[in-house]
Design an enzyme around this catalytic site. Structure first.
Site, short mmCIF file in Angstrom:
data_model
loop_
_atom_site.label_atom_id
_atom_site.label_comp_id
_atom_site.label_asym_id
_atom_site.label_seq_id
_atom_site.Cartn_x
_atom_site.Cartn_y
_atom_site.Cartn_z
N ASP A 226 62.84 37.03 39.09
CA ASP A 226 61.59 37.27 38.35
C ASP A 226 61.07 38.69 38.57
OD1 ASP A 226 61.67 34.75 37.40
OD2 ASP A 226 59.86 34.02 38.40
N ASP B 30 36.92 40.23 46.96
CA ASP B 30 38.00 41.20 47.17
C ASP B 30 38.37 41.88 45.85
OD1 ASP B 30 38.35 40.80 49.92
OD2 ASP B 30 39.52 38.99 49.55
N GLY B 31 38.32 41.12 44.75
CA GLY B 31 38.65 41.67 43.43
C GLY B 31 37.74 42.83 43.09
N ARG C 193 68.35 40.16 41.11
CA ARG C 193 68.28 39.41 39.84
C ARG C 193 67.28 38.29 40.07
NH1 ARG C 193 72.45 38.35 35.72
NH2 ARG C 193 71.91 36.43 34.66
N LYS D 88 51.91 37.50 51.01
CA LYS D 88 51.95 36.32 51.90
C LYS D 88 52.41 35.09 51.09
CE LYS D 88 49.19 33.81 55.28
NZ LYS D 88 49.27 32.49 54.64
N ASN E 202 46.43 46.79 47.66
CA ASN E 202 47.14 45.55 48.07
C ASN E 202 48.65 45.67 47.85
OD1 ASN E 202 45.17 43.88 49.04
ND2 ASN E 202 44.92 42.69 47.17
P1 NAD Z 1 42.13 36.63 41.90
O1 NAD Z 1 40.76 36.51 41.36
O2 NAD Z 1 43.18 35.68 41.42
O3 NAD Z 1 42.02 36.59 43.49
C1 NAD Z 1 43.09 36.53 44.31
C2 NAD Z 1 42.68 36.01 45.70
O4 NAD Z 1 43.30 36.87 46.62
C3 NAD Z 1 41.19 35.99 46.03
O5 NAD Z 1 40.91 34.80 46.72
C4 NAD Z 1 41.02 37.19 46.98
O6 NAD Z 1 39.99 36.99 47.92
C5 NAD Z 1 42.35 37.20 47.64
N1 NAD Z 1 42.74 38.51 48.16
C6 NAD Z 1 42.71 39.69 47.53
N2 NAD Z 1 43.16 40.66 48.35
C7 NAD Z 1 43.45 40.05 49.52
C8 NAD Z 1 43.97 40.51 50.74
N3 NAD Z 1 44.30 41.78 50.92
N4 NAD Z 1 44.19 39.60 51.73
C9 NAD Z 1 43.90 38.30 51.56
N5 NAD Z 1 43.40 37.80 50.42
C10 NAD Z 1 43.19 38.68 49.41
O7 NAD Z 1 42.68 38.08 41.62
P2 NAD Z 1 41.96 39.46 41.78
O8 NAD Z 1 40.59 39.29 42.32
O9 NAD Z 1 42.18 40.16 40.52
O10 NAD Z 1 42.88 40.09 42.93
C11 NAD Z 1 44.13 40.62 42.67
C12 NAD Z 1 44.99 40.26 43.82
O11 NAD Z 1 45.36 38.91 43.71
C13 NAD Z 1 46.30 41.01 43.81
O12 NAD Z 1 46.21 42.24 44.47
C14 NAD Z 1 47.22 40.04 44.51
O13 NAD Z 1 47.38 40.34 45.88
C15 NAD Z 1 46.54 38.70 44.41
N6 NAD Z 1 47.44 37.78 43.71
C16 NAD Z 1 47.93 36.75 44.43
C17 NAD Z 1 48.85 35.89 43.85
C18 NAD Z 1 49.39 34.78 44.69
O14 NAD Z 1 49.02 34.69 45.87
N7 NAD Z 1 50.28 33.96 44.13
C19 NAD Z 1 49.25 36.07 42.53
C20 NAD Z 1 48.73 37.13 41.83
C21 NAD Z 1 47.82 38.00 42.43
#
Ligand code: NAD
Length: 280
Positions: free
Chosen positions: A160, A56-57, A158, A175, A132
């Site tokens: 993060d 996905d990244g 107020r 999610k 996203n």
């Molecule tokens: P990453 O390598 O940490 O991957 C994040 C995970 O999110 C991967 O497993 C990917 O398959 C999954 N993912 C990405 N888009 C998705 C979607 N629309 N639905 C379900 N799963 C999805 O980070 P990255 O590859 O640089 O991706 C960036 C994304 O990571 C951001 O857009 C954000 O949504 C997500 N993210 C999630 C968290 C969290 O869940 N706590 C924190 C920071 C970023």
């Protein structure tokens, strides 16, 4: 064979891949097959179809590489990792993708994306698109910000930070923040709080907020300092953000339509629930 000029009948294809050894192997196979096929023209400039190889990244990165010409492009992802939400083909399905491309009639599936407008204290206005979500956090201390929903001052936040996601992004960071999973035919933004502080002075709704197309969400930070803004997988630091505005973009992302692009609910189930045991 080296391709020179493309003809109107050819599909212009760009292949983008992450640096993973396996992804690069698939990219090489696709490249040599398409290069030798007169139905296709390989080009990074103005492609009709962008094939993203990775996870996905990588699809998010491909989206940002081509975000200025979304109208004319359909994306398709091959995933070489463990979980793919935007990637319709597994690494062993390259031949199926090639067959689908050869019989392609231009089918597409389109999803809403987010428009993000950041105003800085020096007057600069930065515009971006997110597939996203976009988030804003304050680097040094707690973020204090007013939240304006469709021109109505809604709450003082107020904590993060705040996240605003698209429907297809609702299964990503949104999610994890307790947001709802939103079907992408519902053209709406979702605002979720990142660790809000709630007391008698600062009171926020505390629930995710779903805001329809044509309505806006504005976040107005009340303190000077450095803010971290994320747009999908990209991170930016800005001093003294005056305002950040979110709305559904007038453009959409288009994916290659085929049987491999399963329904949204199937993808949600496959990503989060897995195989169902009929015996139970
Ligand atoms: P990453 O390598 O940490 O991957 C994040 C995970 O999110 C991967 O497993 C990917 O398959 C999954 N993912 C990405 N888009 C998705 C979607 N629309 N639905 C379900 N799963 C999805 O980070 P990255 O590859 O640089 O991706 C960036 C994304 O990571 C951001 O857009 C954000 O949504 C997500 N993210 C999630 C968290 C969290 O869940 N706590 C924190 C920071 C970023």
């Amino acid at each position: 064979m080296t391709q020179t000029n493309f003809t109107d009948k050819q599909i212009k294809v760009a292949i983008v891949s992450n640096g993973n050894y396996h992804s690069r192997g698939i990219a090489h196979k696709l490249f040599t097959t398409l290069r030798d096929d007169d139905d296709f023209y390989l080009t990074k400039r103005y492609p009709d179809v962008v094939i993203s190889i990775g996870g996905d990244g990588m699809l998010l990165s491909a989206f940002h590489m081509y975000e200025r010409s979304l109208d004319n492009i359909r994306f398709v992802g091959i995933h070489t990792g463990h979980l793919g939400f935007y990637t319709d083909y597994r690494d062993f399905e390259v031949d199926t993708l090639l067959e689908n491309l050869r019989s392609d009639k231009g089918e597409k599936i389109s999803y809403p994306i987010l428009s993000v407008k950041t105003t800085l204290s020096d007057g600069r206005i930065l515009t971006s698109r997110a597939l996203n979500e976009a988030t804003i956090k304050r680097l040094e201390k707690t973020m204090v910000a007013d939240v304006i929903v469709n021109d109505i001052k809604f709450e003082s936040f107020r904590g993060d930070g705040l996240s605003v996601s698209t429907p297809t992004g609702s299964t990503a960071y949104n999610k994890s923040l307790g947001g709802a999973v939103l079907h992408p035919t519902i053209e709406a933004l979702q605002l979720t709080e990142i660790a809000s502080l709630n007391n008698r002075v600062f009171r926020t709704l505390g629930s995710p907020l779903i805001v329809p197309k044509h309505e806006t969400i504005e976040v107005i930070p009340r303190r000077l300092g450095t803010y971290v803004i994320t747009i999908d997988n990209k991170t930016y630091k800005h001093r003294d953000v005056v305002k950040i505005e979110f709305e559904i973009d007038r453009k959409k992302i288009h994916f290659l339509g085929s049987e491999n692009h399963t329904s949204f609910w199937e993808r949600v189930r496959d990503a989060f629930i897995g195989e169902l045991d009929d015996e139970i």
